[in-house]
Design a protein around this motif. Structure first.
Motif, PDB file in Angstrom:
ATOM      1  N   ALA A   8       1.290  -1.051   0.451  1.00 49.54           N
ATOM      2  CA  ALA A   8      -0.392  -0.306  -0.270  1.00 49.54           C
ATOM      3  C   ALA A   8       0.500   1.261  -0.161  1.00 49.54           C
ATOM      4  N   ARG A   9       1.968   0.903   0.345  1.00 50.07           N
ATOM      5  CA  ARG A   9       3.270   2.313   0.677  1.00 50.07           C
ATOM      6  C   ARG A   9       4.209   2.318  -0.624  1.00 50.07           C
ATOM      7  N   LEU A  10       3.975   1.477  -1.281  1.00 50.54           N
ATOM      8  CA  LEU A  10       4.784   1.850  -1.669  1.00 50.54           C
ATOM      9  C   LEU A  10       5.898   2.672  -2.732  1.00 50.54           C
ATOM     10  N   SER A  11       4.816   3.462  -2.814  1.00 49.55           N
ATOM     11  CA  SER A  11       5.755   4.983  -3.319  1.00 49.55           C
ATOM     12  C   SER A  11       6.415   5.952  -2.784  1.00 49.55           C
ATOM     13  N   GLU A  12       6.214   5.218  -1.526  1.00 54.48           N
ATOM     14  CA  GLU A  12       6.626   5.874  -0.095  1.00 54.48           C
ATOM     15  C   GLU A  12       7.865   5.734   0.426  1.00 54.48           C
ATOM     16  N   PHE A  13       8.626   4.743   0.056  1.00 55.05           N
ATOM     17  CA  PHE A  13       9.898   3.985   0.470  1.00 55.05           C
ATOM     18  C   PHE A  13      11.046   3.928  -0.487  1.00 55.05           C
ATOM     19  N   ASP A  14      12.092   4.753  -0.464  1.00 59.03           N
ATOM     20  CA  ASP A  14      13.751   5.044  -1.286  1.00 59.03           C
ATOM     21  C   ASP A  14      13.390   3.710  -2.534  1.00 59.03           C
ATOM     22  N   GLN A  15      13.319   4.175  -3.605  1.00 55.79           N
ATOM     23  CA  GLN A  15      13.939   3.543  -5.037  1.00 55.79           C
ATOM     24  C   GLN A  15      14.735   1.967  -4.522  1.00 55.79           C
ATOM     25  N   THR A  16      15.893   2.626  -2.914  1.00 56.85           N
ATOM     26  CA  THR A  16      16.862   1.553  -3.696  1.00 56.85           C
ATOM     27  C   THR A  16      17.148   0.906  -2.083  1.00 56.85           C
ATOM     28  N   TYR A  17      15.386   0.961  -1.619  1.00 55.74           N
ATOM     29  CA  TYR A  17      15.633   0.115  -0.630  1.00 55.74           C
ATOM     30  C   TYR A  17      14.681  -1.615  -1.114  1.00 55.74           C
ATOM     31  N   THR A  18      14.772  -2.507   0.060  1.00 52.15           N
ATOM     32  CA  THR A  18      14.465  -4.191  -0.818  1.00 52.15           C
ATOM     33  C   THR A  18      13.389  -4.517   0.184  1.00 52.15           C
ATOM     34  N   ILE A  19      12.523  -5.316  -0.311  1.00 53.82           N
ATOM     35  CA  ILE A  19      11.541  -5.620   1.216  1.00 53.82           C
ATOM     36  C   ILE A  19      12.475  -7.161   1.682  1.00 53.82           C
ATOM     37  N   PHE A  30       4.767 -10.764   8.513  1.00 56.51           N
ATOM     38  CA  PHE A  30       5.338  -9.173   9.000  1.00 56.51           C
ATOM     39  C   PHE A  30       6.516  -9.457   8.044  1.00 56.51           C
ATOM     40  N   ALA A  31       7.167  -7.833   7.531  1.00 54.20           N
ATOM     41  CA  ALA A  31       7.934  -7.508   6.850  1.00 54.20           C
ATOM     42  C   ALA A  31       8.396  -6.227   7.401  1.00 54.20           C
ATOM     43  N   PHE A  32       9.978  -6.193   6.699  1.00 49.46           N
ATOM     44  CA  PHE A  32      11.059  -4.710   7.061  1.00 49.46           C
ATOM     45  C   PHE A  32      11.283  -4.384   5.352  1.00 49.46           C
ATOM     46  N   VAL A  33      11.008  -3.201   5.844  1.00 50.67           N
ATOM     47  CA  VAL A  33      11.617  -2.030   4.205  1.00 50.67           C
ATOM     48  C   VAL A  33      13.189  -1.943   4.832  1.00 50.67           C
ATOM     49  N   GLY A  40      25.652  -7.374   0.616  1.00 49.09           N
ATOM     50  CA  GLY A  40      25.214  -8.631   0.595  1.00 49.09           C
ATOM     51  C   GLY A  40      24.405  -9.010   1.401  1.00 49.09           C
ATOM     52  N   GLY A  41      24.072 -10.247   1.174  1.00 48.81           N
ATOM     53  CA  GLY A  41      23.464 -11.105   2.193  1.00 48.81           C
ATOM     54  C   GLY A  41      21.779  -9.936   2.687  1.00 48.81           C
ATOM     55  N   LEU A  42      21.194 -10.174   3.981  1.00 50.45           N
ATOM     56  CA  LEU A  42      21.055  -9.561   4.741  1.00 50.45           C
ATOM     57  C   LEU A  42      20.965  -8.732   5.528  1.00 50.45           C
ATOM     58  N   PRO A  43      20.322  -7.383   5.393  1.00 47.66           N
ATOM     59  CA  PRO A  43      20.476  -6.788   7.399  1.00 47.66           C
ATOM     60  C   PRO A  43      20.108  -7.545   8.389  1.00 47.66           C
ATOM     61  N   PRO A  44      20.848  -7.304   9.570  1.00 52.04           N
ATOM     62  CA  PRO A  44      21.162  -7.234  11.063  1.00 52.04           C
ATOM     63  C   PRO A  44      19.602  -7.335  10.988  1.00 52.04           C
ATOM     64  N   GLU A  45      18.802  -6.392  10.362  1.00 50.40           N
ATOM     65  CA  GLU A  45      17.266  -6.294  11.510  1.00 50.40           C
ATOM     66  C   GLU A  45      16.490  -7.588  10.817  1.00 50.40           C
ATOM     67  N   ALA A  46      16.923  -7.379   9.439  1.00 49.17           N
ATOM     68  CA  ALA A  46      16.313  -8.960   9.330  1.00 49.17           C
ATOM     69  C   ALA A  46      16.578 -10.303   9.128  1.00 49.17           C
ATOM     70  N   LEU A  47      18.228 -10.675   9.690  1.00 48.14           N
ATOM     71  CA  LEU A  47      18.434 -11.760  10.251  1.00 48.14           C
ATOM     72  C   LEU A  47      17.991 -12.038  11.506  1.00 48.14           C
TER      73      LEU A  47
END
Length: 92
Positions: A8-19, A30-33, A40-47
Motif C-alpha cells: 500500500a505504501r510502495l511509493s513512499e519508500f526509497d527506490q534503493t530499499y529492499t523488502i 511480517f515485513a521489513f523494508v 550482500g545478504g540480509l541486513p541485521p534487522e531482517a536476520l
C-alpha cells in the motif's frame, strides 16, 4: 508492518530499499523494508527477525505499475499485495 502495508505504501519508500518478509509469504506476513548490505545478504534487522529477501522496492514498483496499466480499475491493497507475492514466487 505487513506485506500488505508495504504494498500500500510502495511509493513512499526509497527506490534503493529492499523488502524482507517472513515466509510463507502472505498479505499478513511480517515485513521489513531497508537497505541491502553492501556486502550482500540480509541486513541485521531482517536476520534478527528471521525474514528472507522478498523484492527490491524498484522492482516491486515496476511490477505493480505494469500490472495496474492492464487493469480496468485501480486494484486494492490486497490484490496488489497478492500480485507482488505471485511475482516473487513465480517470476523473480
Amino acid at each position: 508492518m505487513t506485506l500488505e502495508n508495504v504494498a500500500a505504501r510502495l511509493s513512499e519508500f526509497d527506490q534503493t530499499y529492499t523488502i524482507y518478509a517472513a515466509e510463507p509469504w502472505t498479505a499478513t506476513s511480517f515485513a521489513f523494508v531497508g537497505y541491502e548490505p553492501d556486502e550482500g545478504g540480509l541486513p541485521p534487522e531482517a536476520l534478527k527477525l528471521g525474514l528472507s529477501y522478498f523484492l527490491e522496492i524498484a522492482i516491486a514498483n515496476d511490477v505493480v505499475d505494469g500490472w495496474i496499466s492492464t487493469q480496468e480499475h485501480q486494484p486494492g491493497n490486497a490484490m496488489t499485495c497478492q500480485r507482488l507475492i505471485d511475482y516473487a514466487v513465480n517470476d523473480a
